[in-house]
Design an enzyme around this catalytic site. Structure first.
Site, PDB file in Angstrom:
ATOM      1  N   ASN A   1       0.479  -1.193  -0.401  1.00 32.92           N
ATOM      2  CA  ASN A   1       0.150   0.227   0.075  1.00 32.92           C
ATOM      3  C   ASN A   1       0.426   0.993  -0.033  1.00 32.92           C
ATOM      4  OD1 ASN A   1       0.931  -0.519   3.026  1.00 32.92           O
ATOM      5  ND2 ASN A   1      -1.273   0.492   3.828  1.00 32.92           N
TER       6      ASN A   1
ATOM      7  N   GLU B   1       4.200  -3.132  11.966  1.00 32.13           N
ATOM      8  CA  GLU B   1       3.274  -2.777  11.998  1.00 32.13           C
ATOM      9  C   GLU B   1       2.351  -3.485  10.934  1.00 32.13           C
ATOM     10  OE1 GLU B   1       3.032   0.357  13.103  1.00 32.13           O
ATOM     11  OE2 GLU B   1       4.658   0.060  14.100  1.00 32.13           O
TER      12      GLU B   1
ATOM     13  N   CYS C   1      -3.056   1.953   6.790  1.00 28.44           N
ATOM     14  CA  CYS C   1      -3.435   1.194   8.218  1.00 28.44           C
ATOM     15  C   CYS C   1      -3.710   2.158   8.902  1.00 28.44           C
ATOM     16  CB  CYS C   1      -1.994   0.182   8.039  1.00 28.44           C
ATOM     17  SG  CYS C   1      -1.144   1.169   8.255  1.00 28.44           S
TER      18      CYS C   1
ATOM     19  N   GLU D   1       9.433   2.742  14.541  1.00 25.16           N
ATOM     20  CA  GLU D   1       9.958   3.512  13.185  1.00 25.16           C
ATOM     21  C   GLU D   1       9.201   5.007  13.208  1.00 25.16           C
ATOM     22  OE1 GLU D   1       9.730   1.046   9.699  1.00 25.16           O
ATOM     23  OE2 GLU D   1       6.811  -0.034  10.709  1.00 25.16           O
TER      24      GLU D   1
END
Ligand code: ADP
Length: 478
Positions: free
Chosen positions: A149, A247, A281, A459
């Site tokens: 994505n 993630e 997300c 991150e």
């Protein structure tokens, strides 16, 4: 047509089987094929990375700074071309594609600076005559596994810190978006990365991805993708006693209170839920709205949705591109069917759209009369489908916002400092947005969630140093 190859141990590899890279806006557009790596290629990549690690981890920071800077510069210079390629491959609109490519460049630039600021400390010992140095060292060979994505930004925010802090990389992109990953790899290779330090292995999760996580020679895995695969990465990594970072999904709430500015709230909802085709997300898939504003808010969202153009990602007038592939489209349609069966009202959209080109075009879907226990309000759909859930007041809205196994991003639209402050403190999420969409984040600050959304160190930004370095405490008697 582009023919994409894997990059292993300093060589572009030919000779494997070719797979087609599809354009979700136009099934007749065959723009690339990519070579599928086999498990031997993965093992070669890991061995090459291992061999390159001693020299790379001790290389001068300025060499790593210069490499990352060259990568950033080339990505910036080619952002239109790369953005168009990304749009063609993944289905984001061209503006979103250029935005994502720009972000990838910014990430490389940011970490080129961080190379020169690797932190450490000297602390006095409790024993006289002893110095203590606390330093950070590269972890080793890192496996980076990424989703489709954000096919260039997510690889960038893993590869750039990995290289910056002196790690060697085995990078496996998603099988749906190899061209964006390959373009980034090609830039890194031409920027002069030493042989073995960076490797690209394309192919399926079940073979190429699995070969990475099965290997005892991988010191760390950074993964972004589904919850199911995340669990697998966790269990394999625990078996090997290696560090990992996950993630995964989200079911992000956007709370809209009676005192919200209506225009802001509608913008946050439409942008957060439907831009990038809802395939983020951080997308707002649960829009929790209090009683007094709900009617006019829903009407305004529907009006805005009706004005959006769903179409070819490469057409500059398109607002919402196609769904990425037939599997994802089927998932979206199944959830739309399920929402109706569960008793929610499909207030707008949800139907397939016929266009001149054959693509996966879906009219964004807005459900109302949704309750928090319906599956459409609990499970991640990952498409342009959002639910409006009613709440009588702020307290109920907050409780619904937190009533989820996920915890990536949470937003609130309000003009009240009291509620905004309370929400920032009490939302069970890694990221909180006030009068902003739940999606859309800066490149220089930590990204990540809580609960079932994320696991391990954060991150991006300075915080990336936690995952990509190991701490050493050294004592010296003077
Ligand atoms: P999505 O549903 O978004 O495709 P996945 O978790 O399947 O999410 O994919 C995210 C990344 O994980 C992709 O690069 C995919 O190839 C990879 N992957 C999938 N299965 C495995 C596996 N068994 N081992 C390692 N990587 C995998």
């Amino acid at each position: 047509m582009l023919k994409l190859m894997n990059y292993v141990a300093g060589e572009w590899l030919g000779g494997g089987s070719d797979h087609r890279d599809e354009n979700p806006s136009d099934h007749n557009d065959e723009f690339a094929t990519y070579q599928v790596a086999n498990s031997d290629n993965v093992l070669q990549a890991i061995a090459a990375a291992r061999a390159a690690f001693p020299a790379w981890s001790r290389s001068s920071p300025i060499a790593r700074h210069d490499l990352l800077k060259r990568v950033a510069t080339e990505i910036f210079t080619r952002k239109e071309e790369l953005g168009a390629m990304l749009a063609r491959e993944e289905g984001k609109t061209i503006a979103e594609g250029i935005g994502e490519v720009t972000r990838a460049a910014q990430v490389f630039e940011f970490f080129s600076g961080e190379v020169l600021r690797i932190p450490g400390e000297r602390i006095a010992s409790v024993r006289p005559g002893i110095d203590i140095d606390i330093t950070r060292e590269a972890v080793g060979v890192v496996g980076l596994i990424t989703p489709w994505n954000f096919p260039i930004a997510i690889p960038a925010w893993k590869i750039a810190p990995a290289l910056a802090y002196g790690n060697c990389v085995v990078f496996k992109p998603a099988e749906l978006t190899p061209a964006s990953a390959w373009a980034l790899a090609d830039i890194i290779v031409r920027a002069g990365v030493p042989s073995g330090v960076f490797n690209l292995v394309m192919g399926s999760g079940s073979s190429v991805g699995q070969a990475i996580i099965d290997s005892p020679d991988i010191d760390a895995v950074s993964f972004t993708g589904s919850v199911g695969t995340g669990r697998l990465v966790a269990s394999e990594s625990t078996k090997h006693m290696r560090r990992f970072q996950l993630e995964m999904g989200g079911k992000n709430p956007l709370v809209v209170l009676d005192d919200a500015d209506l225009t802001t709230a509608v913008e946050c909802a439409v942008n957060g839920a439907f831009y990038s085709t809802g395939q983020r997300c951080t997308a707002s898939s649960r829009i929790i709205v209090t009683d007094q504003i709900r009617g006019k808010f829903i009407d305004a969202v529907v009006e805005r949705l009706a004005s959006l153009k769903v179409g070819d990602a490469l057409d500059a007038t398109t607002h919402i591109g196609p769904v990425v592939d037939s599997r994802q489209l089927e998932q979206d349609l199944n959830y739309i069917k399920l929402g109706k069966q569960e008793g929610a009202t499909l207030r707008f959209g949800g139907e397939l759209l016929k266009q001149e080109k054959r693509g996966h075009y879906l009219q964004p879907a807005l459900f109302t009369d949704v309750s928090s226990n319906m599956r459409i309000a609990r499970e991640e759909i990952f498409g342009p489908v959002a639910s409006v859930i009613a709440a009588k007041d702020y307290d109920e809205a907050l409780a619904i916002a937190n009533d989820t196994e996920f915890g990536l991003s949470a937003g609130i639209c309000t003009t009240s400092l009291k509620y905004a402050t309370h929400f920032k403190r009490n939302a069970e999420a890694g990221m909180v947005m006030v009068n902003l969409p739940t999606a859309g984040v800066d490149f220089h600050v930590p990204f990540g969630g809580r609960k079932g959304s994320s696991f391990g160190a954060r991150e991006q930004g300075r915080y990336a140093v936690e995952f990509y370095t190991a701490v050493k405490t050294a004592y010296t008697a003077a």
